[in-house]
Write an enzyme that holds these catalytic residues in place. Structure first.
Site, PDB file in Angstrom:
ATOM      1  N   GLU A  73       0.837  -1.134   0.000  1.00 22.02           N
ATOM      2  CA  GLU A  73       0.102   0.067  -0.067  1.00 22.02           C
ATOM      3  C   GLU A  73       0.849   1.097  -0.020  1.00 22.02           C
ATOM      4  OE1 GLU A  73      -2.131  -1.127   3.441  1.00 22.02           O
ATOM      5  OE2 GLU A  73      -0.723   0.024   5.011  1.00 22.02           O
ATOM      6  N   LYS A  84       2.848   4.474   0.917  1.00 20.72           N
ATOM      7  CA  LYS A  84       3.437   5.189   2.074  1.00 20.72           C
ATOM      8  C   LYS A  84       3.296   6.767   1.664  1.00 20.72           C
ATOM      9  CE  LYS A  84       6.323   5.737   5.472  1.00 20.72           C
ATOM     10  NZ  LYS A  84       5.818   7.340   5.686  1.00 20.72           N
ATOM     11  N   ARG A  95       0.249  10.927  11.073  1.00 29.92           N
ATOM     12  CA  ARG A  95      -0.222   9.741  11.677  1.00 29.92           C
ATOM     13  C   ARG A  95      -1.408   9.979  12.553  1.00 29.92           C
ATOM     14  NH1 ARG A  95       2.350   4.527  12.626  1.00 29.92           N
ATOM     15  NH2 ARG A  95       0.841   3.006  13.014  1.00 29.92           N
ATOM     16  N   ARG A 147       0.360  10.526  16.634  1.00 27.11           N
ATOM     17  CA  ARG A 147       1.281   9.477  16.591  1.00 27.11           C
ATOM     18  C   ARG A 147       1.838   9.460  17.937  1.00 27.11           C
ATOM     19  NH1 ARG A 147       5.608   7.470  12.795  1.00 27.11           N
ATOM     20  NH2 ARG A 147       7.388   6.846  14.034  1.00 27.11           N
ATOM     21  N   GLU A 163      -3.433   7.765   8.194  1.00 28.84           N
ATOM     22  CA  GLU A 163      -2.609   8.970   8.032  1.00 28.84           C
ATOM     23  C   GLU A 163      -3.770  10.079   7.541  1.00 28.84           C
ATOM     24  OE1 GLU A 163       0.731   9.562   7.435  1.00 28.84           O
ATOM     25  OE2 GLU A 163       1.603   7.681   8.081  1.00 28.84           O
ATOM     26  N   PHE A 199      -5.418   2.726   7.384  1.00 26.54           N
ATOM     27  CA  PHE A 199      -4.625   1.398   6.787  1.00 26.54           C
ATOM     28  C   PHE A 199      -4.847   0.175   8.025  1.00 26.54           C
ATOM     29  CE2 PHE A 199      -1.299   4.372   8.335  1.00 26.54           C
ATOM     30  CZ  PHE A 199      -0.879   3.584   9.504  1.00 26.54           C
ATOM     31  N   ARG A 203       9.506  -3.403  16.269  1.00 27.40           N
ATOM     32  CA  ARG A 203       9.839  -4.789  16.557  1.00 27.40           C
ATOM     33  C   ARG A 203       9.525  -5.467  15.302  1.00 27.40           C
ATOM     34  NH1 ARG A 203       7.005  -6.959  20.476  1.00 27.40           N
ATOM     35  NH2 ARG A 203       5.480  -5.297  20.352  1.00 27.40           N
ATOM     36  N   LYS A 247       8.913  -0.325   5.243  1.00 25.24           N
ATOM     37  CA  LYS A 247       8.705   0.781   4.185  1.00 25.24           C
ATOM     38  C   LYS A 247       9.842   0.867   3.394  1.00 25.24           C
ATOM     39  CE  LYS A 247      10.412   4.051   7.804  1.00 25.24           C
ATOM     40  NZ  LYS A 247      10.190   5.088   8.636  1.00 25.24           N
TER      41      LYS A 247
END
Length: 503
Positions: free
Chosen positions: A209, A211, A216, A231, A260, A298, A367, A373
């Site tokens: 998808e 970026k 965020r 975020r 986003e 997303f 993690r 990305k």
């Protein structure tokens, strides 16, 4: 618990690069703290205070001139209470009240304790107990699995609350944490991939998808009640009325969405990131009308009473498409031509693509490799450590930035280079004002600052070098933008910088 015990633990943390040793030190001191002391102890050893803002700067503390106490008598609770008084001082006479509070506090502190307090209050305490290390320390102290602590922290968003649950109730108390509508969840983050081919190889069952170069957001809805967070989990509901209205109209009773948001030009291309971020602090009607935000979701973490955090992405994505409709971010599941999606994203003015494993649950932090990305233009998010005064037309402005990467083992940011490129006159003026607010010390050429500002840097890779402490130097670095949506703990690590070294 004596405050001196925390100061001693801090020194031990700063003296070692071993993550195992840091965790052992944290575990020991957390076990020794009682219930009321646990929150401030966790905060102090993370380089923070339990108060959001103390209203005391470097100059105020430097001018105190208080002789240190001969012996240790301060307790952790007494220090935290004094900082409460400092934070609450307001109105007429508040400056005198803050000075009296600080004088009394520093007068009871030994020389080592004074030094610790100075760095704690000014934000200069970088002893090596960053979030990830602290979470492992909590797990070791409570003798519970690290994953249980990390999950509870993702859901609570607060280290002290997580520590208290782990040390007083163990794993059962940690399992009691649930996603609550109206309480933001710490976001899952992505790891950079060197190429689209690498990302596809690591996630053979995937969704690809866009970026986007947006901000965020996490949205919570319970009936007609809507909350929207950034975020960093800051609530911005009152600044984004158009997003609130849109979320209220979604076909559901309750939902938590991750996504986003960005402002678009008339032809549908993304406006500069700073313009999107400017909306988060403004309610002026004319600015709202001029910069309407468009959301692109997303992920779906909850839908109509069902929590989806532990469900694989393929199930969360199905729920997302059911509820978000046209507001789902562009992308494809198991695409036949991932390169075409990347090309289309770039042609539309976006940064690149995300490649996500369809079998992975939602997990906070950087993690694993479930989210990768891919950005053809290489950038790093680095921390500003200092800035040098400019020359020529930049005289009077702080210009040449000293840049640091995050130490994954919890130490202070590691300097990897400098840059003065990519700055407009407007950015120079803002940068100078903001860095002076964060100043900790200076010499004739350089102003050193608290490592709080994150800046996105475009570069042509890095090279090995003995010039900077990180053993690396950035090649052709230039400022792309500041990232007010990120904290120092979100910056890229020294390992990410090493990964850009060309062989």
């Amino acid at each position: 618990m004596l405050f001196a015990d925390v100061v001693t633990a801090s020194a031990e943390l700063a003296a070692t690069r071993s993550r195992k040793a840091k965790v052992a030190t944290l575990s020991a001191v957390l076990r020794a703290a009682d219930g009321a002391e646990l929150g401030p102890t966790v905060a102090f050893l993370s380089g923070q205070t339990t108060q959001a803002r103390l209203n005391a700067g470097w100059r105020t503390l430097a001018d105190l001139g208080v002789d240190p106490a001969a012996g240790s008598s301060l307790t952790v609770t007494e220090v935290d209470t004094s900082l409460d008084e400092l934070a609450s001082a307001a109105g007429s006479g508040s400056a005198k009240q803050r000075a009296a509070t600080l004088t009394a506090l520093f007068g009871r502190a030994t020389e080592r304790e004074q030094h610790f307090l100075f760095r704690l209050i000014t934000g200069e305490l970088r002893q090596g107990a960053l979030e990830g290390v602290m979470l492992d320390g909590i797990a070791a102290a409570a003798e519970v699995p690290s994953e249980a602590v990390r999950r509870a922290f993702m859901l609570s968003g607060r280290l002290a609350v997580t520590a208290s649950a782990a040390l007083t109730g163990g794993e059962p108390a940690l399992r009691d944490f649930r996603l609550e509508l109206g309480r933001p969840v710490r976001p899952m983050l992505a790891t950079p991939a060197e190429s689209l081919e690498e990302a596809l190889a690591e996630n053979t069952s995937r969704i690809v998808e866009y970026k986007m170069d947006g901000a965020r957001i996490q949205v919570h809805r319970d009936g007609d009640e809507v909350h929207i967070y950034t975020r960093t989990l800051r609530e911005i509901t009152g600044h984004v009325a158009e997003l609130v209205e849109l979320v209220r109209a979604l076909p559901c009773r309750s939902v938590v969405l991750d996504g986003e948001t960005l402002a678009l030009t008339d032809d549908g291309r993304p406006r500069p990131f700073q313009e999107t971020m400017s909306r988060f602090g403004s309610t002026r009607e004319e600015q709202v009308r001029a910069l309407l935000l468009r959301p692109y979701f997303f992920d779906c973490l909850h839908l109509d009473g069902e929590d989806l955090l532990d469900a694989p992405l393929r199930e969360r994505n199905a729920a997302l498409r059911e509820v978000a409709g046209e507001h789902v971010i562009p992308g494809e599941i198991e695409p036949a031509d991932p390169a075409a999606i990347l090309a289309k994203a770039m042609a539309s003015g976006h940064e690149g693509v995300m490649v996500k494993g369809l079998d992975a649950p939602y997990a906070a932090g950087r993690r694993g490799r479930a989210w990768l990305k891919v950005k053809p233009v290489h950038t790093l998010d680095l921390v500003v450590l200092a800035a040098e005064w400019g020359h020529g037309r930049r005289t009077g402005f702080l210009s040449n930035l000293h840049l640091g990467a995050r130490d994954p083992d919890g130490g202070p940011p590691i300097m990897v280079g400098k840059t003065f490129k990519g700055m407009t006159d407007e950015l120079l003026a803002w940068q100078t004002e903001r860095l002076r607010e964060l100043e900790t010390r200076r010499d004739s050429y350089t102003v050193h600052v608290r490592p709080e500002l994150v800046v996105e840097i475009e570069l042509d890779g890095a090279q090995t070098s003995t010039r900077y402490p990180g053993g690396l130097a950035l090649r052709f670095a230039r400022v792309v933008r500041y990232r007010p949506d990120k904290e120092a703990g979100d910056a890229d690590t020294i390992d990410a910088v090493r990964a850009t070294v060309r062989s």
